[in-house]
Design a protein around this motif. Sequence first.
Motif, PDB file in Angstrom:
ATOM      1  N   MET A   1      28.290 -39.823-103.223  1.00  0.00           N
ATOM      2  CA  MET A   1      28.824 -38.547-102.747  1.00  0.00           C
ATOM      3  C   MET A   1      27.820 -37.767-101.909  1.00  0.00           C
ATOM      4  N   MET A   2      26.667 -38.356-101.637  1.00  0.00           N
ATOM      5  CA  MET A   2      25.619 -37.635-100.926  1.00  0.00           C
ATOM      6  C   MET A   2      26.043 -37.243 -99.514  1.00  0.00           C
ATOM      7  N   ASP A   3      26.673 -38.140 -98.798  1.00  0.00           N
ATOM      8  CA  ASP A   3      27.089 -37.837 -97.422  1.00  0.00           C
ATOM      9  C   ASP A   3      28.073 -36.674 -97.390  1.00  0.00           C
ATOM     10  N   GLU A   4      28.995 -36.653 -98.340  1.00  0.00           N
ATOM     11  CA  GLU A   4      29.962 -35.556 -98.405  1.00  0.00           C
ATOM     12  C   GLU A   4      29.249 -34.243 -98.723  1.00  0.00           C
ATOM     13  N   ALA A   5      28.264 -34.295 -99.616  1.00  0.00           N
ATOM     14  CA  ALA A   5      27.505 -33.094 -99.967  1.00  0.00           C
ATOM     15  C   ALA A   5      26.729 -32.567 -98.763  1.00  0.00           C
ATOM     16  N   ILE A   6      26.175 -33.461 -97.983  1.00  0.00           N
ATOM     17  CA  ILE A   6      25.438 -33.053 -96.783  1.00  0.00           C
ATOM     18  C   ILE A   6      26.367 -32.334 -95.810  1.00  0.00           C
ATOM     19  N   LYS A   7      27.563 -32.873 -95.603  1.00  0.00           N
ATOM     20  CA  LYS A   7      28.524 -32.248 -94.695  1.00  0.00           C
ATOM     21  C   LYS A   7      28.881 -30.843 -95.150  1.00  0.00           C
ATOM     22  N   VAL A   8      29.045 -30.664 -96.447  1.00  0.00           N
ATOM     23  CA  VAL A   8      29.362 -29.349 -96.999  1.00  0.00           C
ATOM     24  C   VAL A   8      28.208 -28.383 -96.754  1.00  0.00           C
ATOM     25  N   CYS A   9      26.984 -28.832 -96.997  1.00  0.00           N
ATOM     26  CA  CYS A   9      25.814 -27.966 -96.818  1.00  0.00           C
ATOM     27  C   CYS A   9      25.633 -27.560 -95.359  1.00  0.00           C
ATOM     28  N   GLU A  10      25.981 -28.425 -94.460  1.00  0.00           N
ATOM     29  CA  GLU A  10      25.831 -28.125 -93.035  1.00  0.00           C
ATOM     30  C   GLU A  10      26.736 -26.992 -92.572  1.00  0.00           C
ATOM     31  N   THR A  11      27.783 -26.700 -93.338  1.00  0.00           N
ATOM     32  CA  THR A  11      28.725 -25.646 -92.947  1.00  0.00           C
ATOM     33  C   THR A  11      28.577 -24.382 -93.797  1.00  0.00           C
ATOM     34  N   ALA A  12      27.505 -24.289 -94.566  1.00  0.00           N
ATOM     35  CA  ALA A  12      27.315 -23.143 -95.468  1.00  0.00           C
ATOM     36  C   ALA A  12      26.969 -21.868 -94.708  1.00  0.00           C
ATOM     37  N   ASP A  13      27.515 -20.751 -95.182  1.00  0.00           N
ATOM     38  CA  ASP A  13      27.103 -19.426 -94.726  1.00  0.00           C
ATOM     39  C   ASP A  13      26.134 -18.789 -95.718  1.00  0.00           C
ATOM     40  N   ILE A  14      26.225 -19.218 -96.968  1.00  0.00           N
ATOM     41  CA  ILE A  14      25.347 -18.756 -98.038  1.00  0.00           C
ATOM     42  C   ILE A  14      25.090 -19.950 -98.952  1.00  0.00           C
ATOM     43  N   LEU A  15      23.841 -20.117 -99.387  1.00  0.00           N
ATOM     44  CA  LEU A  15      23.525 -21.179-100.348  1.00  0.00           C
ATOM     45  C   LEU A  15      23.026 -20.549-101.633  1.00  0.00           C
ATOM     46  N   VAL A  16      23.578 -21.011-102.759  1.00  0.00           N
ATOM     47  CA  VAL A  16      23.154 -20.543-104.077  1.00  0.00           C
ATOM     48  C   VAL A  16      22.712 -21.762-104.891  1.00  0.00           C
ATOM     49  N   ILE A  17      21.528 -21.677-105.463  1.00  0.00           N
ATOM     50  CA  ILE A  17      20.996 -22.759-106.303  1.00  0.00           C
ATOM     51  C   ILE A  17      20.888 -22.226-107.723  1.00  0.00           C
TER      52      ILE A  17
END
Length: 224
Positions: A151-167
């Motif tokens: 699922m890493m590739d899908e996760a990367i695509k999601v992160c590339e479109t983030a406006d805010i990141l929360v960890i």
Amino acid sequence: MKHVVVLTGAGISAESGIKTFRDADGLWEGHDVMEVASPQGFAKNPELVLDFYNQRRKQLLQVEPNEAHRVLAKFESKYKVSIVTQNVDDLHERAGSSQIIHLHGELQKARSCYNELDIFYWKKDILLGDLCKQGYQIRPHIVWFGEAVPMMDEAIKVCETADILVIIGTSMQVYPAASLIDFVPQHIPIYYIDPKPAKVNNNRIVVIPETATEGVKKLIKLFS
């Protein structure tokens, strides 16, 4: 609608009573990690490995989502929310979140040892002799050490479109999951919630040194 991407780790589930596998001495529930979380360990002692995950699955059925899980689900009323989790539990789903990527697999699923794409829901114990439709032994749908993270590739695509990141609740020391922060746009804000946060050398990361529940409460105030 802003896109909030949330990366979660063991810290968010710990508040629900889910034990973190890795103890202070590096053992997982008294076992060397390679004994219970590697293809080699499974080949050497499949009964031990199956029992290890059977016990984790039983534990999962005894706990409930906590306030942090529920608040993240409520964010969907105001934001597009994508959760990328290293956790193998289903607490995000049970809290009501709808867009979840499980990087390391799911306890409530099993898969064929013959065909890794043959994945199905499985909520009871997995025993030796439990076979897929093609007649091969089934195993937990867990990404073990040394295996690819599908699922890493899908996760990367999601992160590339983030406006805010929360960890939340992760040291971001486990790769490849830890590399996801490198794929978010350079200008977006990043919030890092953890009671014992790892050292960060990035001025755009806002560290919130709190538990997951207390941290997301503060996040609400920052977002409002």
